[in-house]
Design an enzyme around this catalytic site. Structure first.
Site, PDB file in Angstrom:
ATOM      1  N   GLU A   1      56.177  10.187  60.230  1.00 55.90           N
ATOM      2  CA  GLU A   1      54.884   8.334  60.326  1.00 55.90           C
ATOM      3  C   GLU A   1      55.563   7.705  59.358  1.00 55.90           C
ATOM      4  O   GLU A   1      55.395   6.706  58.224  1.00 55.90           O
ATOM      5  CB  GLU A   1      53.849   9.432  60.450  1.00 55.90           C
ATOM      6  CG  GLU A   1      53.394   9.575  62.063  1.00 55.90           C
ATOM      7  CD  GLU A   1      53.609  11.259  62.155  1.00 55.90           C
ATOM      8  OE1 GLU A   1      54.132  11.482  61.072  1.00 55.90           O
ATOM      9  OE2 GLU A   1      53.118  11.788  62.810  1.00 55.90           O
TER      10      GLU A   1
ATOM     11  N   CYS B   1      49.942  15.059  61.398  1.00 60.81           N
ATOM     12  CA  CYS B   1      49.388  15.670  60.736  1.00 60.81           C
ATOM     13  C   CYS B   1      47.883  14.565  59.789  1.00 60.81           C
ATOM     14  O   CYS B   1      48.366  13.558  59.797  1.00 60.81           O
ATOM     15  CB  CYS B   1      50.003  16.730  59.566  1.00 60.81           C
ATOM     16  SG  CYS B   1      50.958  15.144  57.884  1.00 60.81           S
TER      17      CYS B   1
ATOM     18  N   SER C   1      51.623  15.377  67.055  1.00 61.30           N
ATOM     19  CA  SER C   1      50.168  14.921  66.850  1.00 61.30           C
ATOM     20  C   SER C   1      50.705  14.519  65.083  1.00 61.30           C
ATOM     21  O   SER C   1      51.272  15.173  64.918  1.00 61.30           O
ATOM     22  CB  SER C   1      49.609  16.194  67.328  1.00 61.30           C
ATOM     23  OG  SER C   1      48.411  15.803  66.243  1.00 61.30           O
TER      24      SER C   1
ATOM     25  N   CYS D   1      49.234  12.375  57.508  1.00 60.00           N
ATOM     26  CA  CYS D   1      49.779  10.381  58.396  1.00 60.00           C
ATOM     27  C   CYS D   1      48.572   9.999  59.318  1.00 60.00           C
ATOM     28  O   CYS D   1      48.847   9.408  59.707  1.00 60.00           O
ATOM     29  CB  CYS D   1      50.732  11.332  59.417  1.00 60.00           C
ATOM     30  SG  CYS D   1      52.308  11.866  58.868  1.00 60.00           S
TER      31      CYS D   1
ATOM     32  N   ASP E   1      57.015  22.800  56.469  1.00 60.38           N
ATOM     33  CA  ASP E   1      56.448  21.067  56.086  1.00 60.38           C
ATOM     34  C   ASP E   1      55.197  20.764  56.458  1.00 60.38           C
ATOM     35  O   ASP E   1      54.290  19.650  56.166  1.00 60.38           O
ATOM     36  CB  ASP E   1      57.330  20.741  57.537  1.00 60.38           C
ATOM     37  CG  ASP E   1      57.572  19.221  57.882  1.00 60.38           C
ATOM     38  OD1 ASP E   1      57.924  18.558  56.451  1.00 60.38           O
ATOM     39  OD2 ASP E   1      57.668  18.541  58.578  1.00 60.38           O
TER      40      ASP E   1
ATOM     41  N   ASN F   1      61.232  12.536  60.260  1.00 59.44           N
ATOM     42  CA  ASN F   1      61.459  13.486  59.322  1.00 59.44           C
ATOM     43  C   ASN F   1      62.420  14.020  57.932  1.00 59.44           C
ATOM     44  O   ASN F   1      63.906  13.952  58.985  1.00 59.44           O
ATOM     45  CB  ASN F   1      60.787  15.107  59.511  1.00 59.44           C
ATOM     46  CG  ASN F   1      60.417  16.307  58.254  1.00 59.44           C
ATOM     47  OD1 ASN F   1      60.963  16.318  57.601  1.00 59.44           O
ATOM     48  ND2 ASN F   1      59.070  16.914  58.638  1.00 59.44           N
TER      49      ASN F   1
ATOM     50  N   HIS G   1      57.595  12.765  56.537  1.00 57.12           N
ATOM     51  CA  HIS G   1      57.116  12.854  57.647  1.00 57.12           C
ATOM     52  C   HIS G   1      57.991  11.755  58.242  1.00 57.12           C
ATOM     53  O   HIS G   1      58.071  10.842  57.899  1.00 57.12           O
ATOM     54  CB  HIS G   1      55.634  13.468  57.403  1.00 57.12           C
ATOM     55  CG  HIS G   1      55.623  14.896  57.344  1.00 57.12           C
ATOM     56  ND1 HIS G   1      53.768  15.096  57.975  1.00 57.12           N
ATOM     57  CD2 HIS G   1      55.937  15.156  56.518  1.00 57.12           C
ATOM     58  CE1 HIS G   1      54.100  16.120  57.244  1.00 57.12           C
ATOM     59  NE2 HIS G   1      54.613  16.324  56.529  1.00 57.12           N
TER      60      HIS G   1
END
Lengths: 139, 139
Positions: free
Chosen positions: A47, A72, A70, A75, A135, A34, A45
């Site tokens: 990912e 969001c 996990s 992503c 975020d 991130n 982010h």
């Protein structure tokens, strides 16, 4: 690698989430963390950073996105749109994103629930709640 | 503005999709276009580019994402995760992304079906099919 990326992000004063994208044969395509704080970039982010660092790919068939948290909706949407085949998630205790939706749509989803990562995020959220909620877009 | 961005992208030899994010009071927060070709960046769709260029925002309540094309799952996930309130879509004829899903989850969705934009994308897809399918992750 994803955990290393998360810890690098923490050491930089950023949000401690890391990710890495692997080809079907296990080769690393890209890794990242991130970058909201570091680059003042709301779009990076963990990912999306790993995905970007993987460069342009003609196909994501067989790839695995490894992420410490996990994913969001942003992503998760990335994973679904580009046909990333599998997602390996460090923990979904401190945040539950779109991984159930991904599993419903045929993505192979594994959640490890790594206790070190749960503690990393729990500590971060308690120390920097305003940054965390920024975020994930929560008022 | 989104159409201007799309045409700028086309003039640069890129994928002709543009977007702009507006605050509740109509003020422009950020605008951008797809940058896959220009920056070799698979993560910069038009909507993510506009979102990035808007900088860090504490809340997206009341904002409107204007985009020339129906948002893919990646960009639809962005809208949902960050609580962008409305999406104004130039056309959903050449590509049908996640905007129905957004409407189901309370986002205000309007599709204009602008014929100039339909022609812009139809021409682009016929001229550069390999680039287009790369951009939406289709094998």
């Amino acid at each position: 690698m994803a955990i290393e990326e998360a810890k690098t992000g923490r050491a930089e004063g950023g949000i401690p989430i890391g990710a890495a994208l692997f080809a079907a044969d296990g080769r690393l395509l890209g890794r990242g963390h991130n970058r909201r704080v570091q680059d003042n970039d709301a779009s990076m982010h963990a990912e999306t950073s790993a995905f970007r660092n993987a460069g342009r790919q003609r196909s994501y068939r067989g790839t695995t996105m490894v992420t410490t948290l996990s994913p969001c909706w942003y992503c998760s949407g990335l994973v679904r749109q580009f046909g990333i085949s599998n997602v390996l998630i460090g923990e979904a205790t401190t945040f539950h994103g779109g991984h159930d939706w991904l599993a419903e749509h045929g993505v192979g989803v594994t959640v490890v629930e790594d206790q070190e990562l749960v503690e990393l995020m729990t500590t971060f959220i308690s120390e920097r709640p305003e940054l965390w909620y920024e975020d994930i877009g929560q008022d």
